[in-house]
Design a protein around this motif. Structure first.
Motif, PDB file in Angstrom:
ATOM      1  N   VAL A   1     -11.132   3.809  -3.725  1.00  0.00           N
ATOM      2  CA  VAL A   1     -10.176   3.240  -2.963  1.00  0.00           C
ATOM      3  C   VAL A   1      -8.678   3.430  -3.497  1.00  0.00           C
ATOM      4  CG1 VAL A   1      -9.492   1.116  -1.616  1.00  0.00           C
ATOM      5  CG2 VAL A   1     -12.002   1.739  -1.969  1.00  0.00           C
ATOM      6  N   GLY A   2      -7.791   4.074  -2.980  1.00  0.00           N
ATOM      7  CA  GLY A   2      -6.664   4.247  -3.911  1.00  0.00           C
ATOM      8  C   GLY A   2      -6.538   5.961  -4.346  1.00  0.00           C
TER       9      GLY A   2
ATOM     10  N   LYS B   1      -6.361   1.589   5.181  1.00  0.00           N
ATOM     11  CA  LYS B   1      -6.219   0.371   4.021  1.00  0.00           C
ATOM     12  C   LYS B   1      -7.669  -0.120   4.237  1.00  0.00           C
ATOM     13  CE  LYS B   1      -3.784  -3.579   2.783  1.00  0.00           C
ATOM     14  NZ  LYS B   1      -3.415  -3.181   1.387  1.00  0.00           N
TER      15      LYS B   1
ATOM     16  N   PRO C   1      -2.633   7.743  -9.455  1.00  0.00           N
ATOM     17  CA  PRO C   1      -3.291   8.870 -10.601  1.00  0.00           C
ATOM     18  C   PRO C   1      -4.573   8.401 -10.994  1.00  0.00           C
ATOM     19  CG  PRO C   1      -1.334   7.324 -11.337  1.00  0.00           C
ATOM     20  CD  PRO C   1      -1.480   7.236  -9.906  1.00  0.00           C
ATOM     21  N   ALA C   2      -4.941   7.119 -11.031  1.00  0.00           N
ATOM     22  CA  ALA C   2      -6.524   6.942 -11.446  1.00  0.00           C
ATOM     23  C   ALA C   2      -7.269   7.354 -10.258  1.00  0.00           C
ATOM     24  CB  ALA C   2      -6.700   5.325 -11.423  1.00  0.00           C
TER      25      ALA C   2
ATOM     26  N   ALA D   1      -4.171   4.086   1.647  1.00  0.00           N
ATOM     27  CA  ALA D   1      -3.586   3.107   2.488  1.00  0.00           C
ATOM     28  C   ALA D   1      -2.428   3.725   3.151  1.00  0.00           C
ATOM     29  CB  ALA D   1      -3.132   1.719   2.084  1.00  0.00           C
TER      30      ALA D   1
ATOM     31  N   ALA E   1      -1.103  -1.991  -8.796  1.00  0.00           N
ATOM     32  CA  ALA E   1      -0.637  -3.058  -9.211  1.00  0.00           C
ATOM     33  C   ALA E   1       0.939  -3.227  -8.559  1.00  0.00           C
ATOM     34  CB  ALA E   1      -0.260  -3.227 -10.639  1.00  0.00           C
TER      35      ALA E   1
ATOM     36  N   ALA F   1      -3.814   5.135 -16.583  1.00  0.00           N
ATOM     37  CA  ALA F   1      -4.589   5.053 -15.400  1.00  0.00           C
ATOM     38  C   ALA F   1      -5.437   6.397 -15.160  1.00  0.00           C
ATOM     39  CB  ALA F   1      -3.511   5.189 -14.183  1.00  0.00           C
TER      40      ALA F   1
ATOM     41  N   ILE G   1     -10.541   0.711 -11.778  1.00  0.00           N
ATOM     42  CA  ILE G   1     -10.083   1.428 -12.546  1.00  0.00           C
ATOM     43  C   ILE G   1      -8.523   1.584 -12.331  1.00  0.00           C
ATOM     44  CG2 ILE G   1     -12.180   3.229 -12.808  1.00  0.00           C
ATOM     45  CD1 ILE G   1     -10.489   4.933 -10.831  1.00  0.00           C
TER      46      ILE G   1
ATOM     47  N   LEU H   1      -9.113  -6.902  -3.181  1.00  0.00           N
ATOM     48  CA  LEU H   1     -10.159  -6.184  -2.670  1.00  0.00           C
ATOM     49  C   LEU H   1     -11.552  -6.087  -3.577  1.00  0.00           C
ATOM     50  CD1 LEU H   1     -11.385  -4.354  -0.496  1.00  0.00           C
ATOM     51  CD2 LEU H   1     -10.395  -2.295  -1.760  1.00  0.00           C
TER      52      LEU H   1
ATOM     53  N   GLY I   1      -0.885  10.040  -4.340  1.00  0.00           N
ATOM     54  CA  GLY I   1      -0.060   9.969  -5.674  1.00  0.00           C
ATOM     55  C   GLY I   1       0.363   8.533  -6.099  1.00  0.00           C
TER      56      GLY I   1
ATOM     57  N   ALA J   1      -9.352   1.622  -6.982  1.00  0.00           N
ATOM     58  CA  ALA J   1      -8.149   2.115  -7.854  1.00  0.00           C
ATOM     59  C   ALA J   1      -6.768   1.740  -7.033  1.00  0.00           C
ATOM     60  CB  ALA J   1      -8.172   3.823  -7.830  1.00  0.00           C
TER      61      ALA J   1
HETATM   62  P1  ADP Z   1      -3.256   3.485 -10.321  1.00  0.00           P
HETATM   63  O1  ADP Z   1      -2.057   3.893 -11.230  1.00  0.00           O
HETATM   64  O2  ADP Z   1      -4.029   2.938 -11.006  1.00  0.00           O
HETATM   65  O3  ADP Z   1      -3.687   5.030  -9.713  1.00  0.00           O
HETATM   66  P2  ADP Z   1      -1.229   3.293  -7.934  1.00  0.00           P
HETATM   67  O4  ADP Z   1      -0.570   2.027  -7.832  1.00  0.00           O
HETATM   68  O5  ADP Z   1      -0.492   4.498  -8.392  1.00  0.00           O
HETATM   69  O6  ADP Z   1      -2.525   2.833  -8.973  1.00  0.00           O
HETATM   70  O7  ADP Z   1      -2.112   3.592  -6.666  1.00  0.00           O
HETATM   71  C1  ADP Z   1      -2.743   2.716  -5.939  1.00  0.00           C
HETATM   72  C2  ADP Z   1      -2.915   3.440  -4.705  1.00  0.00           C
HETATM   73  O8  ADP Z   1      -3.834   2.628  -3.868  1.00  0.00           O
HETATM   74  C3  ADP Z   1      -1.816   3.402  -3.683  1.00  0.00           C
HETATM   75  O9  ADP Z   1      -1.333   4.709  -3.115  1.00  0.00           O
HETATM   76  C4  ADP Z   1      -2.040   2.267  -2.689  1.00  0.00           C
HETATM   77  O10 ADP Z   1      -1.559   2.674  -1.597  1.00  0.00           O
HETATM   78  C5  ADP Z   1      -3.768   2.435  -2.606  1.00  0.00           C
HETATM   79  N1  ADP Z   1      -4.328   1.310  -2.071  1.00  0.00           N
HETATM   80  C6  ADP Z   1      -3.977   0.072  -2.447  1.00  0.00           C
HETATM   81  N2  ADP Z   1      -4.677  -0.858  -1.886  1.00  0.00           N
HETATM   82  C7  ADP Z   1      -5.695  -0.157  -0.879  1.00  0.00           C
HETATM   83  C8  ADP Z   1      -6.516  -0.450   0.157  1.00  0.00           C
HETATM   84  N3  ADP Z   1      -6.956  -1.555   0.321  1.00  0.00           N
HETATM   85  N4  ADP Z   1      -7.245   0.681   0.591  1.00  0.00           N
HETATM   86  C9  ADP Z   1      -6.675   2.026   0.557  1.00  0.00           C
HETATM   87  N5  ADP Z   1      -5.982   2.154  -0.428  1.00  0.00           N
HETATM   88  C10 ADP Z   1      -5.299   1.363  -1.132  1.00  0.00           C
END
Ligand code: ADP
Ligand code: SF4
Length: 677
Positions: A392-393, A461, A396-397, A417, A481, A652, A640, A621, A422, A478
């Motif tokens: 989920v997300g 999302k 980068p992670a 979402a 923040a 990340a 993560i 979540l 990215g 993932a």
């Molecule tokens: P990280 O650096 O840990 O990879 P980011 O903030 O760069 O974190 O990326 C987090 C991603 O997760 C974002 O693209 C955000 O849109 C996505 N995201 C956050 N909550 C949800 C969710 N509930 N479902 C799907 N994607 C999500």
């Protein structure tokens, strides 16, 4: 890697062997000396890391700065050393690891002079005259003739140890502010003996060391020197003096490794301020002065740029430190025509920063860097696995985990979402100078394109019930923040209440908000975000005051070598800088700033304030999944990256990589978390 594939005709020149004195480099890919935070303290870690570069096709692989004697000790930065037989054995492991792949091993013999403080050895430091060290309240002992004789003897003994350790190239190192640089300096070297005064006298020690090193290593090793092609600044060694020194010593070394005088501002500069191949104009004249091969650097990641450097006669060997860290297999990828697989350095200097901090090297783009020995990670190979994973997300992670799990053979679904991948990288790459950071996303998306077992769903999302219904064997959350709006952070534990409409965070700016009028950017994060936003808004026409809790702008960028440039850039774009100030109140028109060390408060008129203080993990979540499972550690689900621990992008990526490798592995009870030698 297959050994038979011939490189594309365009790039064949990069694979020509090059004679360097008595040894032959198998190609033109030359990993110049670079620090690692491993040095003498983590020899097996270092050997495995350097060996990986050779496996990836670098024809020459060098050590970092390698101290010749205990009077040259750069603690807390872990340097390499050849002080004794133990060091010789340790570095023999490195040379062996490099030779295993048919590459040459180089060692950069080094004496730090007045720059170091000998915190470990507690020996007096030595200088061309008595000078303060870089950062410690101690000065060097001025060297007399006897000291110079001793230094020459130590250098010869270290060169012999280098030969015994199996090195093929041995450096004499008169650059970057260390001892031999002091001798070359017109301003520092006021000696009245044969080592001071005229340029010839100031060059004498360098000449002697080049000759004596050659005698010490015989015809077994090449002798190289690392020299600044444009001098060391007018007061020390002018550009024309540098040219004269190179002309006078032209045929003495077997290789010229060229750098430039502006270390932080150009040679080691980040992509934020300096593009690829920036040294070209300053170093290109040298080849006309010598018949010996020349190597130089320029953060080269494009094979076309590399070819141009060689064909246009700038250099014979293509030098790289950072590109070889981000992608140890860069030469092999060019040789086998897999250009789209190159993991391009983004020029962030996180690698450099952690050496500065005294920790082993890490890299934003290459999470395996530094983990070759301890965790056994290979940058191009992953163990097979099976099962289904929901990520989920797609920040980068998430992207790092997705492509590694895809390569391992898992069925991977990524839900994002937004309508683009990215996460923060995509947004932050739009800040001034940070466009190359987008390579973190682009490399991973490129890798995903070849993986039929990975599907990315945009505008998806997910809720906790979506995740449960999906029914994957493993779930990686993932979700990132967000920046806080209440000023809490490093300097402030208690939240402040503000008129909501007047207060913005980096998330608002990254989403497109462009406040005008008088804007205060308040920085308690103290890395790139605050100054970048200040520059962005000032260029957009706002009257910007940058207020920091630290004593300089973007203070942590000191470790990435950018701090001075960051502060200069703020001044250039007309941003007012206030340091050591803590926010006390903001009513929508006036901000009250206390002094970090007491003294009177200050007020500033501000039509809006951008708070760059700290981030809050987006873990809602994950928490819902915990709650419905009735446990704090639901089976098969983990967080993560930033949603677990907000940090820099490198953290990340690393978290995503580690989770992808270890998701289905029961880790041994004995942890490998302690750095192992
Ligand atoms: P990280 O650096 O840990 O990879 P980011 O903030 O760069 O974190 O990326 C987090 C991603 O997760 C974002 O693209 C955000 O849109 C996505 N995201 C956050 N909550 C949800 C969710 N509930 N479902 C799907 N994607 C999500
Ligand atoms: Fe390049 Fe950044 Fe990796 Fe260093 S940390 S090699 S600058 S991507």
């Amino acid at each position: 890697m297959d050994q038979v594939t011939q490189p594309d005709a365009r790039y064949r020149v990069l694979f020509d062997p090059v004679q360097i004195g008595p040894v032959i480099a198998r190609n033109r890919f030359y990993q110049v000396p670079h620090c690692t935070g491993m040095g003498y303290s983590l020899p097996r870690t270092l050997a495995a890391m350097r060996g990986m570069k050779a496996a990836g096709g670098w024809g020459v692989v060098c050590t970092e700065y390698c101290s010749i004697h205990p009077t040259s000790d750069d603690l807390p930065h872990p340097f390499a050393s050849l002080w004794d037989e133990g060091d010789t054995r340790n570095l023999a492991a490195l040379a062996e690891a490099v030779h295993e792949h048919g590459s040459l091993a180089g060692v950069e013999l080094w004496h730090g002079g007045s720059y170091v403080a000998n915190l470990g050895s507690r020996q007096p430091t030595l200088g061309v005259r008595s000078m303060p060290s870089h950062g410690e309240p101690v000065q060097s002992q001025p060297m007399d003739r006897r000291d110079i004789r001793e230094l020459r003897r130590w250098h010869v003994e270290a060169a012999r140890r280098a030969r015994a350790a199996g090195f093929d190239i041995v450096y004499v190192y008169p650059a970057h502010g260390y001892l031999l640089w002091e001798f070359l300096s017109r301003s520092l070297n006021g000696r009245s003996d044969e080592y001071g005064g005229s340029l010839e006298n100031r060059t004498r020690l360098l000449r002697e060391l080049l000759q004596e090193t050659r005698e010490a290593v015989g015809d077994k090793c090449a002798v190289a020197t690392r020299f600044s092609a444009d001098g060391h600044g007018e007061e020390h060694l002018s550009g024309s003096e540098a040219r004269d020194v190179i002309g006078a010593l032209a045929e003495l070394p077997d290789l010229w490794d060229l750098v430039v005088s502006d270390y932080y501002g150009q040679e080691m500069a980040t992509s934020r301020f300096v593009p690829e191949a920036s040294l070209e104009e300053k170093v290109r004249y040298v080849k006309a002065l010598t018949t010996k091969p020349v190597v130089s650097v320029g953060r080269f990641t494009s094979p076309d740029t590399m070819v141009r450097q060689v064909r246009s006669g700038v250099m014979d060997l293509v030098g790289a430190a950072r590109p070889s860290i981000a992608d140890p297999f860069l030469p092999e990828k060019i040789r086998t025509g897999r250009l789209e697989d190159i993991r391009e350095c983004i020029g962030c200097n996180v690698c450099y920063a952690y050496n500065y901090r005294g920790a082993a090297i890490r890299c934003t783009q290459n999470p395996t860097m530094g983990e070759e020995w301890r965790r056994g990670w290979h940058p191009e190979q992953v163990p097979p696995g099976s099962g289904s994973v929901l990520i989920v997300g797609a920040g980068p992670a998430g992207l790092e985990a997705a492509h590694i799990l895809g390569k391992r053979g898992f069925r991977v679904s990524v839900a994002e979402a937004r309508n683009a991948a990215g996460g923060r990288v995509t947004l932050e790459a739009r800040l001034p100078g940070l466009s190359e950071w987008g390579r973190v996303r682009d490399y991973r998306l490129g890798q995903l394109r070849g993986l039929a077992n990975v599907t990315v769903y945009f505008e998806s999302k997910l809720t906790a019930s979506d995740v449960r219904e999906f029914g994957a064997d493993h779930v990686l959350i993932a979700t990132g923040a967000h920046w806080r709006r209440d000023a809490t952070g490093r300097s402030r534990a208690q939240p402040l209440a503000f008129p909501a409409a007047k207060v913005l965070t980096p998330d608002d700016i990254l989403a497109g908000a462009r406040p005008g009028g008088s804007v205060v950017v308040y920085d308690d994060d103290n890395y790139y975000m605050g100054p970048s936003i200040a520059v962005l808004l000032a260029r957009n026409g706002a009257r910007v005051s940058y207020v920091t809790t630290a004593s300089t702008a973007g203070e942590w960028s000191h470790y990435t070598g950018e701090q001075q440039r960051v502060q200069e850039q703020l001044i250039e774009v007309g941003v007012e800088i206030l340091v050591s100030r803590l926010i006390a109140a903001y009513d929508g028109t006036t901000i009250v700033l206390d002094g970090a060390y007491g003294g009177p408060s200050r007020t500033l008129e501000a039509s809006s304030v951008v708070l760059v203080t700290s981030r809050e993990p987006d873990e809602a979540l994950y928490r819902q999944l915990c709650d419905t499972a009735g446990t704090d550690a639901p089976a098969g689900i983990q967080r993560i990256g930033d949603c677990r621990q907000p940090g820099i992008i490198a953290h990340a990526v690393y978290a995503g990589h580690r989770a992808a490798r270890e998701l289905d592995v029961v880790m041994p009870a004995t942890s490998r978390d302690r750095p192992t030698i």
